[in-house]
Design an enzyme around this catalytic site. Structure first.
Site, PDB file in Angstrom:
ATOM      1  N   ARG A  35       0.678  -1.291   0.068  1.00 19.89           N
ATOM      2  CA  ARG A  35       0.051   0.030  -0.075  1.00 19.89           C
ATOM      3  C   ARG A  35       0.935   1.116  -0.063  1.00 19.89           C
ATOM      4  O   ARG A  35       0.363   2.208   0.694  1.00 19.89           O
ATOM      5  CB  ARG A  35      -0.889  -0.228   1.288  1.00 19.89           C
ATOM      6  CG  ARG A  35      -1.913  -1.169   1.326  1.00 19.89           C
ATOM      7  CD  ARG A  35      -3.056  -1.088   2.352  1.00 19.89           C
ATOM      8  NE  ARG A  35      -3.659  -2.157   2.443  1.00 19.89           N
ATOM      9  CZ  ARG A  35      -4.487  -2.508   3.383  1.00 19.89           C
ATOM     10  NH1 ARG A  35      -4.548  -1.652   4.380  1.00 19.89           N
ATOM     11  NH2 ARG A  35      -5.520  -3.434   3.473  1.00 19.89           N
ATOM     12  N   CYS A  36       1.736   1.379  -0.686  1.00 18.18           N
ATOM     13  CA  CYS A  36       2.680   2.486  -0.963  1.00 18.18           C
ATOM     14  C   CYS A  36       2.776   2.949  -2.248  1.00 18.18           C
ATOM     15  O   CYS A  36       2.298   2.298  -3.246  1.00 18.18           O
ATOM     16  CB  CYS A  36       4.315   1.853  -0.668  1.00 18.18           C
ATOM     17  SG  CYS A  36       5.647   2.836  -0.871  1.00 18.18           S
ATOM     18  N   GLY A  37       3.158   4.118  -2.336  1.00 19.13           N
ATOM     19  CA  GLY A  37       3.053   5.011  -3.531  1.00 19.13           C
ATOM     20  C   GLY A  37       4.102   4.224  -4.426  1.00 19.13           C
ATOM     21  O   GLY A  37       4.160   4.456  -5.688  1.00 19.13           O
ATOM     22  N   PHE A  38       5.038   3.583  -4.288  1.00 14.81           N
ATOM     23  CA  PHE A  38       6.130   2.839  -5.005  1.00 14.81           C
ATOM     24  C   PHE A  38       5.657   1.340  -5.149  1.00 14.81           C
ATOM     25  O   PHE A  38       6.392   0.744  -6.017  1.00 14.81           O
ATOM     26  CB  PHE A  38       7.715   2.880  -4.191  1.00 14.81           C
ATOM     27  CG  PHE A  38       8.181   4.161  -3.990  1.00 14.81           C
ATOM     28  CD1 PHE A  38       8.485   5.101  -4.955  1.00 14.81           C
ATOM     29  CD2 PHE A  38       8.307   4.719  -2.668  1.00 14.81           C
ATOM     30  CE1 PHE A  38       8.931   6.121  -4.769  1.00 14.81           C
ATOM     31  CE2 PHE A  38       8.943   5.802  -2.652  1.00 14.81           C
ATOM     32  CZ  PHE A  38       9.253   6.632  -3.665  1.00 14.81           C
ATOM     33  N   THR A  39       4.525   1.007  -4.652  1.00 18.26           N
ATOM     34  CA  THR A  39       3.994  -0.511  -4.967  1.00 18.26           C
ATOM     35  C   THR A  39       3.936  -0.697  -6.442  1.00 18.26           C
ATOM     36  O   THR A  39       4.218  -1.918  -6.602  1.00 18.26           O
ATOM     37  CB  THR A  39       2.767  -0.681  -4.326  1.00 18.26           C
ATOM     38  OG1 THR A  39       2.554  -0.498  -2.788  1.00 18.26           O
ATOM     39  CG2 THR A  39       2.161  -2.239  -4.491  1.00 18.26           C
TER      40      THR A  39
END
Length: 163
Positions: A35-39
């Protein structure tokens, strides 16, 4: 010479795996989160794995919930997320800590071998990447902003080396 081969980790299925299993391969070790912007980097990581695995390359994913609680799921949820959303088939391990007193010994080794900006060992965020040579030594550390797609040249150079 100290290498990653002396460490082990537990796979998402709960089986211990000695990293010596990967002896002689080029590896990209990454702390991940669902659930990360980098996912979306999972897509690039899978593409690298697909492109180079037959030449002795693997990506090893280590989910971590230490950054904004962005990996809240258990092993089953992590595995399902990776399979459904990104068709991940490179090895993913159980959730670990990468910083602090509870940091996995592998990550303590990686951070000491390749400090980050200004010599800081701490992992700053999800999707920090460590490139490992065929000799089991850390060759490069990349910040989370570094897209997997930009690593082709470094991977190719290590794949061309012999141990």
């Amino acid at each position: 010479m100290d290498t990653i081969y002396r460490f082990s980790a537990v796979t998402l299925s709960g089986a211990p795996l000695v990293l010596d299993t990967f002896r002689g391969q080029v590896l990209l070790i990454v702390n991940t989160a669902s659930r990360c912007g980098f996912t979306p980097q999972y897509q690039g990581l899978q593409a690298l794995y697909r492109e180079y695995r037959d030449r002795g390359f693997a990506v090893l994913g280590f989910p971590c919930n230490q950054f904004g609680a962005q990996e809240p799921g258990d092993s089953q949820a992590i595995g399902e997320f990776c399979a459904m959303n990104y068709q991940i088939d490179f090895p993913i391990f159980e959730k670990i800590e990468v910083n602090g007193d509870g940091a996995h010994p592998l990550y303590a080794f990686l951070k000491a071998s390749a400090p980050g900006v200004l010599g800081s060992e701490a992992i700053k965020w999800n999707f920090t990447k460590f490139l490992i040579g065929r000799d089991g030594c850390v060759k490069q550390r990349y910040a989370p902003l570094t897209a997997p797609e930009t690593l082709h040249g470094d991977i190719e150079a290590l794949l061309a080396e012999t141990v």
